[in-house]
Design a protein around this motif. Structure first.
Motif, mmCIF file in Angstrom:
data_model
loop_
_atom_site.group_PDB
_atom_site.id
_atom_site.type_symbol
_atom_site.label_atom_id
_atom_site.label_comp_id
_atom_site.label_asym_id
_atom_site.label_seq_id
_atom_site.Cartn_x
_atom_site.Cartn_y
_atom_site.Cartn_z
ATOM 1 N N LEU A 91 58.104 14.424 33.660
ATOM 2 C CA LEU A 91 58.063 15.416 34.792
ATOM 3 C C LEU A 91 56.737 15.096 35.583
ATOM 4 O O LEU A 91 56.639 15.719 36.554
ATOM 5 C CB LEU A 91 58.188 16.909 34.659
ATOM 6 N N ARG A 92 55.793 14.519 35.102
ATOM 7 C CA ARG A 92 54.362 14.507 35.416
ATOM 8 C C ARG A 92 54.134 14.257 36.819
ATOM 9 O O ARG A 92 53.620 14.779 37.693
ATOM 10 C CB ARG A 92 53.588 13.536 34.679
ATOM 11 N N ASP A 93 55.132 13.169 37.279
ATOM 12 C CA ASP A 93 54.937 12.591 38.599
ATOM 13 C C ASP A 93 55.491 13.619 39.769
ATOM 14 O O ASP A 93 55.303 13.508 40.911
ATOM 15 C CB ASP A 93 55.383 11.293 38.771
ATOM 16 N N VAL A 94 56.363 14.592 39.356
ATOM 17 C CA VAL A 94 57.288 15.428 40.352
ATOM 18 C C VAL A 94 57.030 16.682 40.116
ATOM 19 O O VAL A 94 57.317 17.648 40.813
ATOM 20 C CB VAL A 94 58.690 15.195 40.195
ATOM 21 N N ILE A 95 56.014 17.403 38.917
ATOM 22 C CA ILE A 95 55.730 18.784 38.855
ATOM 23 C C ILE A 95 55.307 19.296 39.848
ATOM 24 O O ILE A 95 55.673 20.685 39.845
ATOM 25 C CB ILE A 95 55.249 18.758 37.331
ATOM 26 N N GLU A 96 54.469 18.777 40.351
ATOM 27 C CA GLU A 96 53.765 19.626 41.563
ATOM 28 C C GLU A 96 54.595 20.035 42.759
ATOM 29 O O GLU A 96 54.381 20.940 43.451
ATOM 30 C CB GLU A 96 52.659 18.730 41.965
ATOM 31 N N TRP A 97 55.914 19.629 42.815
ATOM 32 C CA TRP A 97 56.772 19.702 43.759
ATOM 33 C C TRP A 97 57.970 20.513 43.232
ATOM 34 O O TRP A 97 58.874 21.045 44.023
ATOM 35 C CB TRP A 97 57.410 18.550 44.467
ATOM 36 N N LEU A 98 58.428 20.531 41.904
ATOM 37 C CA LEU A 98 59.300 21.315 41.727
ATOM 38 C C LEU A 98 59.352 22.916 41.707
ATOM 39 O O LEU A 98 58.129 23.257 41.647
ATOM 40 C CB LEU A 98 59.360 21.114 40.046
ATOM 41 N N PRO A 99 60.305 23.730 42.241
ATOM 42 C CA PRO A 99 60.021 25.025 42.423
ATOM 43 C C PRO A 99 59.931 25.864 41.164
ATOM 44 O O PRO A 99 60.895 26.598 40.712
ATOM 45 C CB PRO A 99 61.216 25.173 43.404
ATOM 46 N N THR A 100 58.978 25.437 40.149
ATOM 47 C CA THR A 100 58.781 26.233 39.026
ATOM 48 C C THR A 100 58.851 27.742 39.163
ATOM 49 O O THR A 100 59.062 28.161 38.225
ATOM 50 C CB THR A 100 57.721 25.585 38.314
ATOM 51 N N ALA A 101 58.075 28.297 40.191
ATOM 52 C CA ALA A 101 58.031 29.584 40.475
ATOM 53 C C ALA A 101 59.530 30.258 40.582
ATOM 54 O O ALA A 101 59.700 31.636 40.293
ATOM 55 C CB ALA A 101 57.475 29.991 41.719
ATOM 56 N N GLU A 102 60.444 29.436 40.981
ATOM 57 C CA GLU A 102 61.868 30.002 41.225
ATOM 58 C C GLU A 102 62.810 29.614 39.689
ATOM 59 O O GLU A 102 63.738 30.066 39.849
ATOM 60 C CB GLU A 102 62.460 29.518 42.450
#
Length: 264
Positions: A91-102
């Protein structure tokens, strides 16, 4: 150095050590069994087993070797750590854009996810992956802040021809963007008019784009400029449950969209 970290380092320096301890935590095994399971040579296994016996992680039995209670504890911890790091690397290369707060779901559930990113030869690969999943599904549900013209066309065709059902919740801004384009609006009206499709409008912000195609959950992730960065999809049960609950929540808090609501 911290003694606990020294033990972690001792295990981490050797894939064979991790594999042997995990195998013995699973069930008792002979050295021949361990050789078959791990691929380690007999001399290597001898050294590993002696080190483990010194630490009281394994003990000899009539059946060969088995992990002790503390050996099973360590095996569980190191396997969990490895799986956690494997997931982080994925996930390292996409984690900054994943809606993790949701996302009320353990990120480790994405360990086996498929991640599709744009390439120079296939810049639309993420959309292509999402369409591939929708193309084969009987039931499609979506919550999204935007429309894609290709997915709109595919859903319009499949629902009007009775090949699939669709339940979509979209941000009001996404609906407005479609209605501002005469060609897209005409296609969208056909989708809304299909007896196999139900569209609802959410008046607040929708910070994610998630689709459930039968039992597979797909997320399209974009950067802060709205540029598509990846498609992340998985059939993990926990992720699927989260996606279903998310769809239901937005569905309940949205309003129905009728063909009459769309201007010619």
């Amino acid at each position: 150095m911290d003694p606990a970290l020294e033990e972690v380092e001792f295990l981490a320096r050797s894939t064979n050590r991790v594999e042997v301890l995990a195998a013995l935590a699973d069930q008792p095994r002979t050295r021949r069994d361990l050789e078959s399971v791990t691929g380690a040579s007999q001399p290597t296994l001898g050294r590993i087993l002696r080190d483990f016996e010194d630490r009281r992680w394994v003990e000899r039995t009539d059946e060969g070797y088995t992990a002790t209670a503390t050996g099973r504890l360590v095996a569980e911890g190191i396997v969990d750590l490895r799986e956690t790091v494997e997931t982080e690397l994925k996930l390292r290369d996409v984690i900054e854009w994943l809606p993790t707060a949701e996302m009320d779901v353990d990120l480790r559930r994405f360990r086996d996810a498929t991640i599709t990113v744009p390439t120079e030869t296939r810049p639309s690969a993420p959309v292509g992956r999402s369409l591939e999943l929708v193309r084969d599904a009987d039931c499609v549900r979506s919550v999204s802040h935007a429309f894609n013209d290709r997915s709109l066309d595919l859903l319009r065709r499949r629902t009007t021809e009775g090949e699939a059902t669709f339940e979509g919740v979209f941000a009001a801004s996404a609906i407005e963007a479609v209605t501002d384009d005469a060609v897209l609006c005409r296609r969208f009206r056909e989708l809304v008019d299909s007896e196999n499709a139900t569209i609802r409008v959410y008046d607040g912000a929708v910070p994610l784009a998630v689709t459930i195609a039968d039992d597979v959950v797909s997320l399209l992730v974009r950067d802060d400029d709205g540029v598509l960065q990846a498609a992340v999809d998985t059939d993990d049960e926990a992720v699927r449950e989260w996606a279903r609950e998310t769809h239901e929540r937005y569905w309940t808090d949205s309003r129905p969209l009728e063909v009459a609501d769309l201007e010619e």
